[in-house]
Enzyme design. Sequence first.
Site, PDB file in Angstrom:
ATOM      1  CD  GLU A  90      15.071  -1.208   9.929  1.00 18.62           C
ATOM      2  OE1 GLU A  90      13.961  -0.733   9.690  1.00 18.62           O
ATOM      3  OE2 GLU A  90      15.845  -1.601   9.041  1.00 18.62           O
ATOM      4  CB  CYS A 332      -4.003   5.825  -6.776  1.00 23.40           C
ATOM      5  SG  CYS A 332      -3.440   7.529  -6.643  1.00 23.40           S
ATOM      6  CG  LEU A 333      -2.414   5.112 -13.026  1.00 25.10           C
ATOM      7  CD1 LEU A 333      -2.546   6.520 -13.570  1.00 25.10           C
ATOM      8  CD2 LEU A 333      -1.035   4.559 -13.396  1.00 25.10           C
ATOM      9  CD  GLN A 336      -5.340   9.457 -11.439  1.00 25.12           C
ATOM     10  OE1 GLN A 336      -4.435   9.174 -12.229  1.00 25.12           O
ATOM     11  NE2 GLN A 336      -5.174  10.348 -10.460  1.00 25.12           N
ATOM     12  CG  HIS A 458      -2.576   4.688  -2.430  1.00 24.92           C
ATOM     13  ND1 HIS A 458      -2.081   3.820  -3.373  1.00 24.92           N
ATOM     14  CD2 HIS A 458      -2.344   5.929  -2.904  1.00 24.92           C
ATOM     15  CE1 HIS A 458      -1.578   4.510  -4.378  1.00 24.92           C
ATOM     16  NE2 HIS A 458      -1.724   5.791  -4.123  1.00 24.92           N
ATOM     17  CD  GLU A 460      -2.544   0.724  -1.513  1.00 25.84           C
ATOM     18  OE1 GLU A 460      -3.772   0.951  -1.551  1.00 25.84           O
ATOM     19  OE2 GLU A 460      -1.718   1.235  -2.291  1.00 25.84           O
TER      20      GLU A 460
HETATM   21  N1  GLN Z   1      -0.067   9.169 -11.471  1.00 26.92           N
HETATM   22  C1  GLN Z   1      -1.300   9.476 -10.835  1.00 26.92           C
HETATM   23  C2  GLN Z   1      -1.317  10.865 -10.206  1.00 26.92           C
HETATM   24  O1  GLN Z   1      -0.293  11.442  -9.993  1.00 26.92           O
HETATM   25  C3  GLN Z   1      -1.669   8.418  -9.819  1.00 26.92           C
HETATM   26  C4  GLN Z   1      -0.703   8.281  -8.689  1.00 26.92           C
HETATM   27  C5  GLN Z   1      -0.851   6.994  -7.939  1.00 26.92           C
HETATM   28  O2  GLN Z   1      -1.410   6.036  -8.441  1.00 26.92           O
HETATM   29  N2  GLN Z   1      -0.320   6.942  -6.760  1.00 26.92           N
HETATM   30  O3  GLN Z   1      -2.355  11.391  -9.903  1.00 26.92           O
END
Ligand code: GLN
Length: 484
Positions: A90, A332-333, A336, A458, A460
């Site tokens: 593609e 992820c973030l 955290q 992640h 998703e």
């Molecule tokens: N900023 C965060 C880290 O580097 C989380 C990255 C994210 O959410 N993909 O660990």
Amino acid sequence: MNPYEHGEVFVTDDGAETDLDLGHYERFINENLTQNSSITMGKIYSSVIEKERRGEYLGKTVQVIPHITNEIKEKIYGFEETDTDIVITEIGGTVGDIEGLSIIEAIRQVGLEKNPEDVLYIHVTLLPYISGSNELKSKPTQHSVKELQSFGIKPDILVCRTEIDIPDSIREKLALFCNVRKSSVIQNKTADCLYAVPLMLEEEGLAREVCNHLKLEKYIPDNSKWENMIENIRNINKENTVKIAIVGKYTKLEDSYISVIESLYHAGFANNVNVKVDLVDSEKITKENVKDRLYIYDAIVVPGGFGNRGIEGKIQTIKYARENKIPFLGICLGMQMAVVEFARNVLNLKDANSAELEKNTKNPVIHIMEEQKEIDKKGGTMRLGAYPCVLKEKSLANKLYVKSEISERHRHRYEYNNDYRQKLEEAGLKISGTSPDGLLVEIVEIENHPYFIASQFHPELKSRPNKPAPLFVGLVKACLKKEV
Ligand code: GLN
């Protein structure tokens, strides 16, 4: 790739950072793609420059044709070494874009180098709809085909994006002026459900045309499972809807969270409920207005991200979800920040933070690990791609996945700081998933809450319409007040 311009960065099992198209491909074909499925001009140029430095061109002048074009062809031909039967390439962008010229030239050469029945060109165009006169315009398609032909490529099939059915007269016109068979003018009409598109293309005869052109025998597709899935989706009662907020900073472009949004829809299909997703700007959320902004939602997702912007809004959001027992998924973030929020408001470590956001914080509950710092010095900085994760027996995560070991995809630099592990767990932020050696914390969750779970990976990125990601399925189930 800036999420504002390109949408989300999709990550494959083997750690390629690609654009979001690959995510759509995986969701539709239910296959895990690899590094080889994504070619950027950056990769092409850097490979050509490396070859030149190694002297592989024997001192010849390095040019776009043939060196860049050969490099592009090598990537396409690279699949010949594997057990691949058909390579679908593609090319993004619009015919005539300066960025795309060398690629168009490369695929022209592919057509010349291979047998005619082994190469097929499908051109995807837009038929603009003029509502005032209720007509579709074929002119732009005619022009882009003309442009393609000037580059030496004759499209065999036209796939035409359209808002309304293409009248027969327009199909004839397109066939005549664009030099394709009428049966090869394929309508691709905006569908009520994205996942119904392959069935529509099948009805239009796209596969039949492809097989005829490539001289492939007997194709008898069995789409019954997919058809059933679409029927079930269409039968979901419209009244039956849950509202979910994604609280992040890239809210102006939906594509920035496309996989998260699609995963929520998949989880809706699994729970037989419509999911309405709103993107809420975390920069606008404060301690004072958090309730007003979020009370209408049945669940909240705080997705991944980088950098400081909108962070305090995310922390307020998580506090609100935790204290008010609103179903919550942190990614992820988002995970955290769930740790930071818990450390600040439950452990009372008011200055707790991620080292990414506050370098000199006294309580870096999220940090870069010592081992990671070594890798950093060598230049590779992110944990990318699929990694195994072991789930704690009887935890929420364990119940959702119904297994004890899973594999999920990562894209981050920072990690949960093990120095705080004991204190956080004792106070109620339980660890329910870690790397097999137990060193890296991958999932945290809170008991005595309808649904509060957050992952360092992640989820998703692996959700598919017919194979929804467990963490999302649980979130939507929690919205229905069913026990997860
Ligand atoms: N900023 C965060 C880290 O580097 C989380 C990255 C994210 O959410 N993909 O660990």
